[in-house]
Motif scaffolding. Structure first.
Motif, mmCIF file in Angstrom:
data_model
loop_
_atom_site.group_PDB
_atom_site.id
_atom_site.type_symbol
_atom_site.label_atom_id
_atom_site.label_comp_id
_atom_site.label_asym_id
_atom_site.label_seq_id
_atom_site.Cartn_x
_atom_site.Cartn_y
_atom_site.Cartn_z
ATOM 1 N N PRO A 59 0.824 -1.215 0.000
ATOM 2 C CA PRO A 59 0.000 0.000 0.000
ATOM 3 C C PRO A 59 0.857 1.265 0.000
ATOM 4 O O PRO A 59 2.004 1.274 0.456
ATOM 5 C CB PRO A 59 -0.812 -0.134 1.291
ATOM 6 N N GLU A 60 0.284 2.302 -0.560
ATOM 7 C CA GLU A 60 0.930 3.610 -0.684
ATOM 8 C C GLU A 60 2.136 3.567 -1.614
ATOM 9 O O GLU A 60 3.073 4.364 -1.482
ATOM 10 C CB GLU A 60 1.330 4.166 0.685
ATOM 11 N N GLY A 61 2.101 2.622 -2.569
ATOM 12 C CA GLY A 61 3.127 2.588 -3.601
ATOM 13 C C GLY A 61 4.483 2.100 -3.152
ATOM 14 O O GLY A 61 5.477 2.256 -3.871
ATOM 15 N N ASP A 76 -2.809 4.582 -9.760
ATOM 16 C CA ASP A 76 -3.866 4.313 -8.785
ATOM 17 C C ASP A 76 -3.750 2.943 -8.126
ATOM 18 O O ASP A 76 -4.632 2.550 -7.356
ATOM 19 C CB ASP A 76 -5.244 4.422 -9.449
ATOM 20 N N LEU A 77 -2.700 2.193 -8.431
ATOM 21 C CA LEU A 77 -2.537 0.883 -7.811
ATOM 22 C C LEU A 77 -2.371 1.062 -6.300
ATOM 23 O O LEU A 77 -1.439 1.712 -5.841
ATOM 24 C CB LEU A 77 -1.295 0.184 -8.381
ATOM 25 N N GLN A 78 -3.321 0.527 -5.538
ATOM 26 C CA GLN A 78 -3.345 0.773 -4.101
ATOM 27 C C GLN A 78 -2.590 -0.265 -3.291
ATOM 28 O O GLN A 78 -2.470 -0.139 -2.075
ATOM 29 C CB GLN A 78 -4.799 0.853 -3.621
ATOM 30 N N GLY A 79 -2.121 -1.289 -3.932
ATOM 31 C CA GLY A 79 -1.358 -2.297 -3.219
ATOM 32 C C GLY A 79 -2.197 -3.278 -2.434
ATOM 33 O O GLY A 79 -1.688 -3.993 -1.575
ATOM 34 N N LYS A 80 -3.505 -3.350 -2.734
ATOM 35 C CA LYS A 80 -4.355 -4.332 -2.069
ATOM 36 C C LYS A 80 -3.967 -5.740 -2.517
ATOM 37 O O LYS A 80 -3.532 -5.946 -3.645
ATOM 38 C CB LYS A 80 -5.824 -4.073 -2.407
ATOM 39 N N GLU A 133 -4.403 -7.187 -6.168
ATOM 40 C CA GLU A 133 -4.558 -6.129 -7.176
ATOM 41 C C GLU A 133 -3.365 -6.174 -8.125
ATOM 42 O O GLU A 133 -2.224 -6.354 -7.693
ATOM 43 C CB GLU A 133 -4.629 -4.773 -6.479
ATOM 44 N N GLY A 151 -0.248 -6.424 -5.958
ATOM 45 C CA GLY A 151 -0.505 -5.884 -4.629
ATOM 46 C C GLY A 151 -0.281 -6.925 -3.553
ATOM 47 O O GLY A 151 -0.714 -8.071 -3.679
ATOM 48 N N LYS A 193 -1.776 -5.068 3.225
ATOM 49 C CA LYS A 193 -1.153 -4.493 4.413
ATOM 50 C C LYS A 193 -0.320 -5.545 5.141
ATOM 51 O O LYS A 193 -0.664 -6.719 5.170
ATOM 52 C CB LYS A 193 -2.225 -3.943 5.351
#
Length: 498
Positions: A24-26, A49-53, A56, A75, A78
């Motif tokens: 997340p957060e790149g 926009d890749l959120q790292g979920k 993803e 992704g 967390k």
């Protein structure tokens, strides 16, 4: 499909698709950082926009400065959510993308961040098993066969220091995955193909491929002489003869006590005279998934090459209504000599298993584990996520629960208290085959427990996990092959010789 371990610098790997991680957060995982450095910051520019979920994905073509044809940014989720479920989601997403782009080779370079598991063997074994599961395609009974998979190899990037352990991991993972595929294929075949005789033929064929494995088939006349009238009562209404399939794997000295696996192999279950409702009755071809998981485990065992002795006993029959079928109120004598009042012919799994469990005594087993799609009540209790585990042996329960956690093939222990036994009382026989609507999973195991007094025994009810019912996912799952394999692996790991 070939799984392999690759080493070297990630930017120089020659592959059709390189899979690297994004948190997340790149935040780029170490391998992704190396790619980004080689590409002069290209990854950071295109993440967008890749959120790292978890799961993803973003596919990139012609990333500068590297040898790979494509890069799949994946992704990772967390950090505090990187559990087995997170890892499975990532592997599913990776394989879905790889199949879509029809590449021939791929390398997964996620730096072990797909889960927080610090056991590299376990993590890579799961990656191998789950990737293989995503490549399974059923087409045995289709006129148009599935398109051949273009994906030929999947590599896992490791340091040179971890390469040997990695090879061991994917070797075990591939063996277990092959066993799961076998269990799924047997479960998915229709009842007019996968008959008791078909199961017997598959067991014979497997033994022909492995010197350590022998298969013996007991026919109905032989079972009759042994007094297996409970097992035989189930198949009376069918034109398909019942079979008792016995597979013996000898990986240790002949005097070493074997571990025995017993599988319920009802190749189709109409319920007999106690006929099931018509809705979803087609799914009763899955009522042999206990047998399928046992046979899949034996296939995996031939590849794992474990130093122990294992016996598989499969009680195979077809439960049909007919003029000569068992009737509610009939009384049969089991191989053990105990008599059973058949109050419900749809409670047939325990009728075949009880004779198979008595037959297991002759092997003087170290442990016995039976596997069965036994009760709908188990689905009510545990849903479709966990296998029901019942046993009176706390040590065996602990071993199976630890194995289920390690294999990510979850089981949950249910009680097997003496108080439940009273529900099986019969006015006309030693025992009734049902105990009423309350605690149906427990009373079914109580029934089986009366035939297991001479050894350590556990029962696995896989009614809720053996198959999926809905949409494109409909089909056999291959559970609980991973659990059973880990159970056997743990016996070798804990043996005095180790």
């Amino acid at each position: 499909m070939e799984f392999e371990i690759v080493t070297g610098s990630v930017e120089s790997l020659e592959t059709d698709c390189l899979i690297v991680g994004v948190a997340p957060e790149g935040e780029l995982a170490p391998s992704a950082q190396q790619i980004d450095a080689a590409a002069s910051g290209y990854l950071k520019e295109v993440i967008g926009d890749l959120q790292g979920k978890a799961g993803e994905a973003l596919l990139l073509h012609k990333v500068p400065g590297i040898s790979a044809t494509r890069v799949l940014l994946m992704g990772l989720g967390k950090a505090d959510e990187r559990n087995d479920r997170n890892q499975l989601k990532i592997i599913k997403s990776a394989l879905s993308n790889l199949k879509a782009i029809r590449c021939k080779s791929a390398v997964i370079a996620l730096d072990g961040l797909e889960s927080s598991d610090d056991d590299l063997y376990r993590q890579l074994r799961h990656n191998t098993e789950w990737a293989s599961a995503e490549l399974y395609q059923y087409d045995a009974t289709k006129s148009k066969k599935a398109d051949p998979l273009s994906l030929e190899s999947i590599g896992f990037l490791l340091s040179q220091d971890n390469a040997e352990l990695g090879e061991f991991s994917i070797s075990d993972g591939s063996a277990i995955a092959n066993g799961v595929d076998t269990a799924r294929e047997l479960g998915n075949l229709p009842g007019n193909v996968c008959t008791p005789n078909y199961l017997a033929e598959q067991a014979i064929a497997l033994a022909e491929e492995c010197d350590e494995l022998t298969t013996t088939i007991l026919e109905e006349d032989e079972m009759d002489k042994l007094g297996m009238h409970s097992l035989l009562s189930v198949g009376k209404g069918s034109s398909e003869p019942s079979k008792l399939i016995v597979m013996e794997y000898q990986g240790a000295a002949a005097d070493v006590k074997p571990h025995v696996l017993v599988g319920k192999g009802i190749t189709f279950d109409t319920g007999g005279i106690s006929l099931k409702p018509g809705g979803k009755m087609d799914e009763m071809k899955f009522d042999m998934c206990g047998a399928a998981s046992v046979m899949g485990t034996m296939e995996a065992l031939t590849e794992l090459g474990l130093d122990l002795n294992v016996v598989a006993i499969i009680a195979a029959a077809e439960n049909m209504p007919a003029g000569n079928a068992s009737k509610p109120g009939d009384i049969v004598t089991t191989m053990s000599g105990q008599t059973v009042e058949i109050l419900n012919t749809d409670a047939e799994g325990r009728l075949v298993l009880c004779d198979a469990l008595t037959y297991a005594e002759r092997f003087e087993p170290e442990t016995v584990v039976d596997v069965a799609t036994l009760t709908g009540a188990c689905i009510v209790a545990l849903g479709h996520h966990a296998t029901g585990l019942l046993t009176n042996d706390d040590d065996l329960a602990a071993d199976l629960l630890v194995s289920s956690e390690f294999a990510a093939d979850k089981a949950w222990r249910l009680p097997l208290w003496d108080e439940y036994q009273e529900q099986l009382d019969s006015n006309f026989a030693d025992i009734a085959n049902i105990g009423g609507p309350a605690a149906g999973t427990v009373t079914a195991a109580c029934f089986l427990s009366r035939f297991t007094k001479k050894y350590r025994w556990a029962h696995l009810d896989i009614a809720g996990v053996a198959w999926n019912s809905n949409g494109k996912a409909k089909g056999a799952t291959g559970r609980c092959v991973p659990l059973l394999c880990q159970h056997l692996i743990s016996q070798v790991d804990e043996s005095p010789e180790e």
